[in-house]
Design a protein around this motif. Structure first.
Motif, mmCIF file in Angstrom:
data_model
loop_
_atom_site.group_PDB
_atom_site.id
_atom_site.type_symbol
_atom_site.label_atom_id
_atom_site.label_comp_id
_atom_site.label_asym_id
_atom_site.label_seq_id
_atom_site.Cartn_x
_atom_site.Cartn_y
_atom_site.Cartn_z
ATOM 1 N N LEU A 25 51.246 29.717 -9.338
ATOM 2 C CA LEU A 25 50.008 29.407 -10.271
ATOM 3 C C LEU A 25 49.210 30.525 -10.547
ATOM 4 O O LEU A 25 49.289 31.315 -10.026
ATOM 5 C CB LEU A 25 49.371 28.211 -9.626
ATOM 6 N N PRO A 26 48.514 30.304 -11.673
ATOM 7 C CA PRO A 26 47.613 31.253 -11.932
ATOM 8 C C PRO A 26 46.588 31.803 -10.747
ATOM 9 O O PRO A 26 46.399 33.145 -11.074
ATOM 10 C CB PRO A 26 46.683 30.789 -12.931
ATOM 11 N N ASP A 27 46.229 31.070 -9.999
ATOM 12 C CA ASP A 27 45.396 31.543 -8.872
ATOM 13 C C ASP A 27 46.248 32.264 -7.854
ATOM 14 O O ASP A 27 45.828 32.511 -6.738
ATOM 15 C CB ASP A 27 44.514 30.462 -8.396
ATOM 16 N N GLY A 28 47.780 32.191 -8.062
ATOM 17 C CA GLY A 28 48.327 32.921 -6.968
ATOM 18 C C GLY A 28 48.830 31.972 -6.029
ATOM 19 O O GLY A 28 49.751 32.390 -5.041
ATOM 20 N N SER A 29 48.611 30.686 -5.827
ATOM 21 C CA SER A 29 49.223 29.823 -4.888
ATOM 22 C C SER A 29 50.528 29.303 -5.378
ATOM 23 O O SER A 29 50.748 29.410 -6.660
ATOM 24 C CB SER A 29 48.220 28.615 -4.768
ATOM 25 N N PRO A 30 51.457 28.897 -4.671
ATOM 26 C CA PRO A 30 52.951 28.504 -4.782
ATOM 27 C C PRO A 30 52.900 27.431 -6.027
ATOM 28 O O PRO A 30 52.029 26.487 -5.680
ATOM 29 C CB PRO A 30 53.558 28.213 -3.525
ATOM 30 N N LEU A 31 53.805 27.568 -6.835
ATOM 31 C CA LEU A 31 53.943 26.636 -7.842
ATOM 32 C C LEU A 31 54.560 25.080 -7.153
ATOM 33 O O LEU A 31 55.602 25.316 -6.583
ATOM 34 C CB LEU A 31 54.665 26.918 -9.200
ATOM 35 N N PRO A 32 54.069 24.077 -7.122
ATOM 36 C CA PRO A 32 54.370 23.012 -6.569
ATOM 37 C C PRO A 32 56.037 22.594 -6.962
ATOM 38 O O PRO A 32 56.360 22.832 -8.193
ATOM 39 C CB PRO A 32 53.780 21.702 -6.912
ATOM 40 N N ALA A 33 56.744 22.329 -6.044
ATOM 41 C CA ALA A 33 58.380 22.082 -6.330
ATOM 42 C C ALA A 33 58.725 21.367 -7.525
ATOM 43 O O ALA A 33 59.367 21.434 -8.311
ATOM 44 C CB ALA A 33 58.879 21.599 -5.044
ATOM 45 N N GLU A 34 57.697 20.202 -7.770
ATOM 46 C CA GLU A 34 57.967 19.474 -8.833
ATOM 47 C C GLU A 34 57.620 19.849 -10.180
ATOM 48 O O GLU A 34 58.118 19.387 -11.181
ATOM 49 C CB GLU A 34 57.293 18.070 -8.666
ATOM 50 N N ASN A 35 56.910 21.015 -10.371
ATOM 51 C CA ASN A 35 56.743 21.740 -11.281
ATOM 52 C C ASN A 35 57.781 22.863 -12.017
ATOM 53 O O ASN A 35 57.673 23.318 -12.776
ATOM 54 C CB ASN A 35 55.298 22.160 -11.382
ATOM 55 N N TRP A 36 58.524 22.914 -10.990
ATOM 56 C CA TRP A 36 59.681 24.027 -11.373
ATOM 57 C C TRP A 36 60.552 23.402 -12.754
ATOM 58 O O TRP A 36 60.546 22.369 -12.984
ATOM 59 C CB TRP A 36 60.623 24.164 -10.226
ATOM 60 N N ARG A 37 61.261 24.530 -13.209
ATOM 61 C CA ARG A 37 62.096 24.018 -14.323
ATOM 62 C C ARG A 37 63.449 23.229 -13.932
ATOM 63 O O ARG A 37 64.101 23.431 -12.918
ATOM 64 C CB ARG A 37 62.511 25.305 -15.285
ATOM 65 N N GLU A 38 63.718 22.300 -14.688
ATOM 66 C CA GLU A 38 65.077 21.971 -14.402
ATOM 67 C C GLU A 38 66.272 22.952 -14.894
ATOM 68 O O GLU A 38 67.152 22.964 -14.431
ATOM 69 C CB GLU A 38 65.232 20.524 -15.320
ATOM 70 N N TYR A 39 66.174 23.261 -15.950
ATOM 71 C CA TYR A 39 66.958 24.228 -16.626
ATOM 72 C C TYR A 39 66.818 25.562 -16.175
ATOM 73 O O TYR A 39 66.551 26.515 -16.706
ATOM 74 C CB TYR A 39 67.054 24.178 -18.199
ATOM 75 N N CYS A 40 67.177 25.848 -14.980
ATOM 76 C CA CYS A 40 67.054 27.281 -14.483
ATOM 77 C C CYS A 40 68.051 27.350 -13.108
ATOM 78 O O CYS A 40 68.547 26.315 -12.677
ATOM 79 C CB CYS A 40 65.565 27.353 -13.663
ATOM 80 N N MET A 41 68.343 28.467 -12.735
ATOM 81 C CA MET A 41 68.827 28.782 -11.486
ATOM 82 C C MET A 41 67.810 29.510 -10.647
ATOM 83 O O MET A 41 67.291 30.313 -10.801
ATOM 84 C CB MET A 41 69.911 30.168 -11.595
ATOM 85 N N ALA A 42 67.648 28.555 -9.463
ATOM 86 C CA ALA A 42 66.565 28.694 -8.638
ATOM 87 C C ALA A 42 67.029 29.496 -7.149
ATOM 88 O O ALA A 42 67.971 29.164 -6.823
ATOM 89 C CB ALA A 42 65.815 27.157 -8.084
ATOM 90 N N SER A 43 66.463 30.458 -6.861
ATOM 91 C CA SER A 43 66.704 31.117 -5.815
ATOM 92 C C SER A 43 65.444 31.622 -5.065
ATOM 93 O O SER A 43 64.449 31.451 -5.572
ATOM 94 C CB SER A 43 67.637 32.388 -6.149
ATOM 95 N N VAL A 44 65.804 31.968 -3.725
ATOM 96 C CA VAL A 44 64.640 32.739 -2.947
ATOM 97 C C VAL A 44 64.290 34.253 -3.367
ATOM 98 O O VAL A 44 63.454 34.553 -3.309
ATOM 99 C CB VAL A 44 64.868 32.450 -1.547
ATOM 100 N N THR A 45 65.614 34.871 -3.499
ATOM 101 C CA THR A 45 65.392 36.437 -3.691
ATOM 102 C C THR A 45 66.320 36.707 -4.799
ATOM 103 O O THR A 45 67.081 35.870 -5.450
ATOM 104 C CB THR A 45 65.880 37.200 -2.571
ATOM 105 N N THR A 46 66.450 38.075 -5.321
ATOM 106 C CA THR A 46 67.396 38.558 -6.237
ATOM 107 C C THR A 46 67.917 39.928 -5.791
ATOM 108 O O THR A 46 67.407 40.264 -4.582
ATOM 109 C CB THR A 46 66.706 38.818 -7.667
ATOM 110 N N HIS A 47 68.921 40.352 -6.502
ATOM 111 C CA HIS A 47 69.368 41.765 -5.801
ATOM 112 C C HIS A 47 68.530 43.068 -6.141
ATOM 113 O O HIS A 47 68.773 44.128 -5.603
ATOM 114 C CB HIS A 47 70.695 41.949 -6.808
ATOM 115 N N ASP A 48 67.450 42.759 -7.026
ATOM 116 C CA ASP A 48 66.545 43.803 -6.879
ATOM 117 C C ASP A 48 65.346 43.818 -5.922
ATOM 118 O O ASP A 48 64.449 44.297 -5.992
ATOM 119 C CB ASP A 48 65.589 43.672 -8.498
ATOM 120 N N LEU A 49 65.387 42.698 -4.965
ATOM 121 C CA LEU A 49 64.454 42.735 -3.611
ATOM 122 C C LEU A 49 65.045 42.584 -2.373
ATOM 123 O O LEU A 49 66.522 42.455 -2.541
ATOM 124 C CB LEU A 49 63.722 41.442 -3.760
#
Length: 718
Positions: A548-572
């Motif tokens: 969220l804008p204040d830096g707190s985690p975005l609640p799970a229910e507010n994530w996008r449906e049309y996305c590939m969700a992951s914990v990390t990426t190859h650049d991390l």
């Protein structure tokens, strides 16, 4: 904020050059006049003086009047579009659509009150015609009939929405992401290959119930050593790197005599002996040994049916493959950068290149043969995944660009801008900006060619895949162009016709029944994500970045449906490394931070505290017998993904096996061994694919992804 020079402003607007932008901290940044002039020069426009800039504006104003038809029209099915045509003043005109299947559909004319103009001594009129909403999907032709002549251009009708393949229905899927070169088996040649991918897919589905494997770009690198390690800086995005071939899986290997078989096995055994104790992937050594084995198999020849199949492949690929193979042969003789070759060899259409191809016909054929076998083994990997029961199978990754010294820039030199490279402005993870060293496609030339290079590229990637991930999909909207010799801060954004590029991507995905995932991380204009969602393309959501804008985690229910969700990426780093702050210390050691190490570590610790507190509050981090605190945290983070509405979930294979080593540190080349890190276990020791089969950590994480209450026992040697 506009520039002081009106002509430069007009040119910048016409060619999509942004004269300002807002950076990752929300600060307004003005682009310099010199950057705009340099980028215009890369587009073939001389704006170095007020006089030349004004002349360029005049030229642009009459250019479209010289065209009888627009070079290419891309429209969404179901929409109505008006096009303008230009004919000699007062002469009648008619326009029709010639569809892919040969039908001719006349278009209705609409009112156009534009007065005739004197265009270089010829009075020219403009007429408007309406493209109806019910045109079929596909690649069609616009046909202008005027004074007994016919003129044609391209019309592409694209799907409004792609969405999920019909075979998925409404269900969610999950799968693994991996860097294929890092996943080696005891039977590969020091580098993970396409047969390893086949076997990994079989394990992933039959033992962990995954529905796809997302791999790094398989694009072609250099034909011989030394090889570029980054799969994101290929020589060609159209063809596959033969480094990923398994010689023993080429059908002709089964029929060789014992002596030939022994020669090939000795090459592989010697390679493994030479690589003993190596802590990094050794592409050069692996490619040298593998090429020797492949040359032996090439000399065996083909039985009649295989010969017919090879010739059919050559016909399908046509001039593109021929040019790629000729470039490969030229590379061996004249060196790694075609821009330094003799002048006569820098154009694929020159007589000297044709003569070289005749003199080296067998070597050119060898490189064509390699691509045929690459195509075959990619097909095997996808078929094995589907046969094992995967819903999607292979998801291929499409890099954002190519090397300026590579095959694609030689084959298609006039499609690439000269004197600039692609990069990124400063952001949170690389505060000096990035220069990727890749020349960008010219938006104007793509349109002139009816986007044929892009169409060829996407169709090829989707030929043997259930989906495609578009690295830096924002590059289909805008790219950060960096003037040669300048720093990334000296660049500017250049816009592309995203309606055309996304439309073509949607059409090819629709025809292939494939999923499209766009990597839309970093500095992204909010409307871009809305547009991707409207067209049914998935975005990318990474747990560390969804706040969220204040830096707190975005609640799970507010994530996008049309996305590939992951914990990390190859650049991390893998998640265990990220939790340890490895990424902060590494960037400090490499001089990539603009703030102090202590400040960055404190920021990282606070970021982690917020996320982990949130996960604990949700009851997702659960102590388990035999599972240490770090692994429990990793499992809890993946449990969080299951609470989101995201339809596609992704697990890094490195997270599954407990690897901690970073695959890539953006903003570096050789300062860190990017793309040369083998898959390793929690102890930091390299592990083989056979070790993955026996990984209890992988089974625990797969149980989480499948929602199981108990952990299945891993399959292993019995």
């Amino acid at each position: 904020m506009p520039l002081d020079n009106d002509a430069l402003n007009h040119l910048a607007e016409h060619f999509g050059i942004a004269t300002e932008f807002w950076d990752w901290k929300g600060r307004h940044t003005q682009i310099s006049e010199s950057a705009v002039v340099t980028i215009l020069g890369a587009l073939g426009i001389d704006a170095s003086t007020p006089e030349t800039a004004a002349a360029a504006v005049d030229e642009i104003r009459i250019r479209r009047w010289r065209r009888a038809l627009p070079a290419c029209v891309v429209m969404e099915q179901g929409q109505v579009r008006t096009i303008d045509v230009h004919v000699p003043g007062g002469s009648p005109a008619g326009v029709s659509v010639r569809t892919e299947d040969g039908r001719l559909i006349p278009l209705g004319q609409t009112v156009n009150d534009e007065a005739d103009r004197d265009i270089e001594g010829v009075w020219t009129g403009e007429a408007s015609f309406v493209l109806p909403a019910d045109l079929p999907l596909g690649y069609h032709r616009l046909v202008l009939f005027n004074e007994g002549r016919e003129q044609e251009s391209s019309l592409i009708v694209t799907p409004i929405f792609v969405g999920f393949p019909r075979s998925l229905g409404d269900r969610r899927v999950w799968g693994y992401a991996t860097q294929l070169y890092s996943v080696r088996s005891s039977r590969s040649w020091g580098v993970g290959d396409l047969i390893d991918l086949t076997d990994l897919s079989t394990w992933a589905r039959t033992q962990t119930y995954a529905d796809y494997i997302l791999v790094n770009p398989l694009h072609a690198a250099q034909p011989v050593a030394p090889m570029e390690p980054s799969p994101y800086l290929p020589s060609s995005r159209t063809y596959v790197n033969p480094l990923y071939l398994r010689p023993e899986a080429i059908p002709e290997f089964a029929g060789v005599d014992d002596s030939t078989r022994d020669r090939i096995e000795r090459l592989r055994s010697k390679l493994w002996d030479d690589l003993a104790g190596a802590v990094q992937i050794k592409r050069n050594e692996a490619m040298a040994a593998k090429l020797e084995a492949l040359e032996i198999l090439y000399q065996v020849g083909l039985p009649p049916a295989r010969q017919m199949a090879f010739e059919g492949f050559l016909r399908r690929e046509g001039r593109s493959l021929r040019d790629f193979a000729v470039w490969s042969a030229l590379y061996e003789v004249h060196g790694p950068d075609w821009r330094q070759w003799p002048e006569a060899l820098r154009r694929p259409t020159s007589p000297e290149v044709a003569e070289f191809a005749r003199e080296h016909a067998d070597r050119v054929r060898f490189f064509e043969w390699l691509q045929w076998n690459c195509d075959h083994q990619v097909s095997l990997a996808q078929q094995a995944a589907k046969d094992a029961g995967m819903a999607l199978g292979l998801i291929q990754d499409l890099a954002v660009g190519v090397s300026g010294a590579g095959a694609d820039t030689w084959r298609l030199a006039d499609v690439f801008a000269q004197g600039v490279t692609v990069g990124a402005p400063p952001d949170q993870f690389n505060q000096s900006g990035q220069d990727w060293g890749q020349p960008p496609w010219r938006p104007d030339r793509l349109a002139d060619l009816a986007y044929a290079p892009f169409r060829e590229l996407v169709a090829g990637v989707l030929r043997h895949a259930g989906g495609v991930r578009i690295d830096h999909i924002i590059g289909l909207f805008r790219l950060w162009w960096v003037p040669a010799g300048g720093s990334p801060q000296d660049g500017a954004y250049v816009r592309y016709d995203h309606e055309a590029l996304i439309g073509i991507l949607a059409l090819e995905a629709y025809r292939a029944g494939a999923l499209v995932i766009g990597e839309d991380l970093g500095t992204v204009e909010p409307w871009v994500r809305d547009y991707l969602s409207r067209r049914g393309l998935l975005g990318t959501s990474v747990l560390w970045f969804e706040n969220l804008p204040d830096g707190s985690p975005l609640p799970a229910e507010n994530w996008r449906e049309y996305c590939m969700a992951s914990v990390t990426t190859h650049d991390l780093p893998p998640t265990t490394g990220y939790l340890a702050g490895d990424h902060v210390r590494l960037r400090h050691d490499l001089g990539l931070l603009t703030e102090t190490l202590e400040e960055e570590l404190a920021h990282n610790e606070e970021e982690q505290r917020r996320l982990l507190t949130h996960l604990h509050d949700l009851g997702l981090i659960v102590p388990e017998e035999g599972v240490d605190e770090v692994e429990s945290t990793v499992l809890g983070m993946h449990r969080f993904l299951l609470r989101t509405p995201a339809r596609v979930l992704n697990v890094a294979l490195t997270d599954a096996v407990g690897d901690r080593l970073t695959q890539n540190q953006p903003g570096t080349i050789d300062e860190y061994p990017n793309w040369r890190v083998p898959l390793s276990g929690p102890d930091g020791e390299p592990m083989l694919l056979e070790d993955v089969y026996c990984s209890e950590r992988a089974m625990r994480l797969s149980a989480v992804m499948n929602g199981f209450q108990t952990v299945p026992a891993p399959w292993g040697p019995r």
